[in-house]
Design a protein around this motif. Sequence first.
Motif, PDB file in Angstrom:
ATOM      1  N   GLY A 162       0.791  -1.220   0.000  1.00  0.00           N
ATOM      2  CA  GLY A 162       0.000   0.000   0.000  1.00  0.00           C
ATOM      3  C   GLY A 162       0.821   1.267   0.000  1.00  0.00           C
ATOM      4  N   SER A 163       2.153   1.175  -0.081  1.00  0.00           N
ATOM      5  CA  SER A 163       2.981   2.385  -0.095  1.00  0.00           C
ATOM      6  C   SER A 163       2.914   3.054  -1.466  1.00  0.00           C
ATOM      7  CB  SER A 163       4.431   2.029   0.246  1.00  0.00           C
ATOM      8  OG  SER A 163       4.941   1.138  -0.718  1.00  0.00           O
ATOM      9  N   ARG A 164       3.300   4.321  -1.512  1.00  0.00           N
ATOM     10  CA  ARG A 164       3.238   5.099  -2.748  1.00  0.00           C
ATOM     11  C   ARG A 164       4.546   4.964  -3.512  1.00  0.00           C
ATOM     12  NH1 ARG A 164       2.646  10.719  -1.942  1.00  0.00           N
ATOM     13  NH2 ARG A 164       1.683  10.816  -4.002  1.00  0.00           N
ATOM     14  N   PRO A 165       4.486   4.784  -4.861  1.00  0.00           N
ATOM     15  CA  PRO A 165       5.717   4.616  -5.639  1.00  0.00           C
ATOM     16  C   PRO A 165       6.181   5.918  -6.285  1.00  0.00           C
ATOM     17  CG  PRO A 165       3.860   3.965  -6.967  1.00  0.00           C
ATOM     18  CD  PRO A 165       3.294   4.473  -5.663  1.00  0.00           C
ATOM     19  N   LEU A 166       7.474   5.943  -6.635  1.00  0.00           N
ATOM     20  CA  LEU A 166       8.014   6.973  -7.511  1.00  0.00           C
ATOM     21  C   LEU A 166       7.979   6.441  -8.938  1.00  0.00           C
ATOM     22  CD1 LEU A 166      11.177   8.061  -5.516  1.00  0.00           C
ATOM     23  CD2 LEU A 166       9.054   9.332  -5.729  1.00  0.00           C
ATOM     24  N   LEU A 167       7.443   7.222  -9.875  1.00  0.00           N
ATOM     25  CA  LEU A 167       7.347   6.809 -11.275  1.00  0.00           C
ATOM     26  C   LEU A 167       8.513   7.402 -12.048  1.00  0.00           C
ATOM     27  CD1 LEU A 167       3.520   7.226 -11.912  1.00  0.00           C
ATOM     28  CD2 LEU A 167       4.748   5.207 -11.169  1.00  0.00           C
ATOM     29  N   SER A 168       9.307   6.538 -12.673  1.00  0.00           N
ATOM     30  CA  SER A 168      10.484   6.957 -13.431  1.00  0.00           C
ATOM     31  C   SER A 168      10.243   6.673 -14.912  1.00  0.00           C
ATOM     32  CB  SER A 168      11.717   6.198 -12.939  1.00  0.00           C
ATOM     33  OG  SER A 168      12.826   6.468 -13.758  1.00  0.00           O
ATOM     34  N   HIS A 195      -2.594  10.574   0.451  1.00  0.00           N
ATOM     35  CA  HIS A 195      -3.577  10.466   1.541  1.00  0.00           C
ATOM     36  C   HIS A 195      -4.779   9.605   1.145  1.00  0.00           C
ATOM     37  CE1 HIS A 195      -1.467  13.401   3.979  1.00  0.00           C
ATOM     38  NE2 HIS A 195      -1.413  14.207   2.923  1.00  0.00           N
ATOM     39  N   HIS A 196      -4.546   8.609   0.309  1.00  0.00           N
ATOM     40  CA  HIS A 196      -5.630   7.672  -0.011  1.00  0.00           C
ATOM     41  C   HIS A 196      -5.912   6.821   1.218  1.00  0.00           C
ATOM     42  CE1 HIS A 196      -7.734   4.292  -1.952  1.00  0.00           C
ATOM     43  NE2 HIS A 196      -8.029   5.158  -2.900  1.00  0.00           N
ATOM     44  N   PRO A 197      -7.193   6.488   1.478  1.00  0.00           N
ATOM     45  CA  PRO A 197      -7.494   5.730   2.712  1.00  0.00           C
ATOM     46  C   PRO A 197      -6.802   4.375   2.791  1.00  0.00           C
ATOM     47  CG  PRO A 197      -9.498   6.659   1.772  1.00  0.00           C
ATOM     48  CD  PRO A 197      -8.428   6.918   0.793  1.00  0.00           C
ATOM     49  N   LYS A 198      -6.594   3.712   1.656  1.00  0.00           N
ATOM     50  CA  LYS A 198      -5.985   2.381   1.671  1.00  0.00           C
ATOM     51  C   LYS A 198      -4.470   2.425   1.458  1.00  0.00           C
ATOM     52  CE  LYS A 198     -10.048  -0.142   0.059  1.00  0.00           C
ATOM     53  NZ  LYS A 198     -10.581  -1.031  -1.001  1.00  0.00           N
ATOM     54  N   SER A 199      -3.887   3.594   1.322  1.00  0.00           N
ATOM     55  CA  SER A 199      -2.449   3.708   1.083  1.00  0.00           C
ATOM     56  C   SER A 199      -1.717   4.013   2.385  1.00  0.00           C
ATOM     57  CB  SER A 199      -2.167   4.815   0.059  1.00  0.00           C
ATOM     58  OG  SER A 199      -2.497   6.076   0.608  1.00  0.00           O
ATOM     59  N   GLN A 200      -0.401   3.788   2.341  1.00  0.00           N
ATOM     60  CA  GLN A 200       0.459   4.075   3.481  1.00  0.00           C
ATOM     61  C   GLN A 200       1.261   5.352   3.200  1.00  0.00           C
ATOM     62  OE1 GLN A 200       0.499   2.390   6.280  1.00  0.00           O
ATOM     63  NE2 GLN A 200      -0.860   0.732   5.619  1.00  0.00           N
ATOM     64  N   PRO A 201       1.518   6.176   4.196  1.00  0.00           N
ATOM     65  CA  PRO A 201       2.237   7.444   3.962  1.00  0.00           C
ATOM     66  C   PRO A 201       3.748   7.253   3.853  1.00  0.00           C
ATOM     67  CG  PRO A 201       1.657   7.276   6.259  1.00  0.00           C
ATOM     68  CD  PRO A 201       1.076   6.050   5.599  1.00  0.00           C
ATOM     69  N   PHE A 202       4.181   6.320   2.995  1.00  0.00           N
ATOM     70  CA  PHE A 202       5.605   6.051   2.813  1.00  0.00           C
ATOM     71  C   PHE A 202       5.890   5.919   1.322  1.00  0.00           C
ATOM     72  CE2 PHE A 202       4.410   4.054   6.878  1.00  0.00           C
ATOM     73  CZ  PHE A 202       5.208   4.790   7.727  1.00  0.00           C
ATOM     74  N   VAL A 203       7.111   6.265   0.937  1.00  0.00           N
ATOM     75  CA  VAL A 203       7.587   6.094  -0.443  1.00  0.00           C
ATOM     76  C   VAL A 203       8.829   5.224  -0.365  1.00  0.00           C
ATOM     77  CG1 VAL A 203       8.419   7.226  -2.530  1.00  0.00           C
ATOM     78  CG2 VAL A 203       6.668   8.339  -1.141  1.00  0.00           C
ATOM     79  N   ASP A 204       8.673   3.930  -0.673  1.00  0.00           N
ATOM     80  CA  ASP A 204       9.789   3.002  -0.554  1.00  0.00           C
ATOM     81  C   ASP A 204       9.966   2.124  -1.793  1.00  0.00           C
ATOM     82  OD1 ASP A 204       7.514   1.513  -0.285  1.00  0.00           O
ATOM     83  OD2 ASP A 204       8.275   0.253   1.346  1.00  0.00           O
TER      84      ASP A 204
END
Length: 387
Positions: A162-168, A195-204
Amino acid sequence: MKAKLDVKKVKPKNKKQKEKAAKKRKHEDLDASSEDEGIHLKETRTSDEPVPKKTKWVNKQRVLVLCARGINHRDRHLMKDLKTLMPHHRSEPKMERWKTLSVVNEMCEMKHCNKVVLFEGRRKRDLYMWLANAGQGPSVKFLIENINTMGEMKLTGNCLRGSRPLLSFDQNFTKHPHLAVIKELLTQIFGVPNHHPKSQPFVDRVVSFTYLDNRIWYRHFQILSEDGGLAEVGPRFVMNPIKIFEGSFTGDPIWENPNYQSPAKHRQLLRKSAKDKYLNKQQQKVDQEVNAPKVTHDFDPHAEVFQGDEQSKAKELLEKEEQREAQEQERQAIEEEHKRMKKKEEMRKLKKMAQAKTKTGKKALTNGKKKAIKAKKAKAKVDEDSE
């Protein structure tokens, strides 16, 4: 002048009624005092609606991920992996084959989605993927090649669910206009909203899209350190763009890939090349025998004279020279025989040609004589009739 209402005072019977009456009197006294003093009270809501909350979730992208019937197990696992990587997705059961693609827009309206990822299978071998902006367009059709799921590769990378990705993206996405359209669709679909309800506030993690060999290569990595250390997580696949349409699964094609070749056509060409494999091998053997050099190495015949015993070497050399002379004589005799045979064949051909000419000449003479005799007879008949 306001008319005064006569209010009948009812004596309270119980303690609860007494307390309620006391509270009412206090509120009336407060209102009267505030009117006299000129103090304005805060506005109070009269309806039962809840107070609106200020939310940080602004980008409300919802992606509908579904497939049509006819995909194999590997394609299904790939779709499952993409669902785990996109917490903002919404799933839908398999779509029937007899349904048209325009039905997907209605499904998006029912699920309140504005983006679509549709997987479509052909012959249990080929997988096609549609990326579309539901309702408005545009939509892109891809052929998916070289599929490797996370379960198959078992890589060492691991990221938070559920973490957020960086798009390259590669630099080529800014050079071509059709790649700019594809880049915008990929960012809106694979990018997890903040800040999506099902996402985590991390970029890993990092999702890379590389344009190479007229194809888009998808890779997914875990960020190990701030220095740029990466470990691949998976899945892997290659997207071969086919067409870009103006609308959502409909409309005129904006762009078409001129280098695209269907997988069925590719398999047909492979079968044809395998069919001619034996013939090509035999032809190569014949060409090798014809073009092979007769003398591969030119050795000096007198190079071994001074090695070993002189008398034995001299005898060997004499024997070799005699053998060479005999072989040369035999070769000359064979060549003379070949020349004689060729001359005989040529003479036979000439005789046959002469005989054929004499026969045709005789036939022509006989035919001419016959025609002359027939003409004379015809003239004689005509003369007799005239007399």
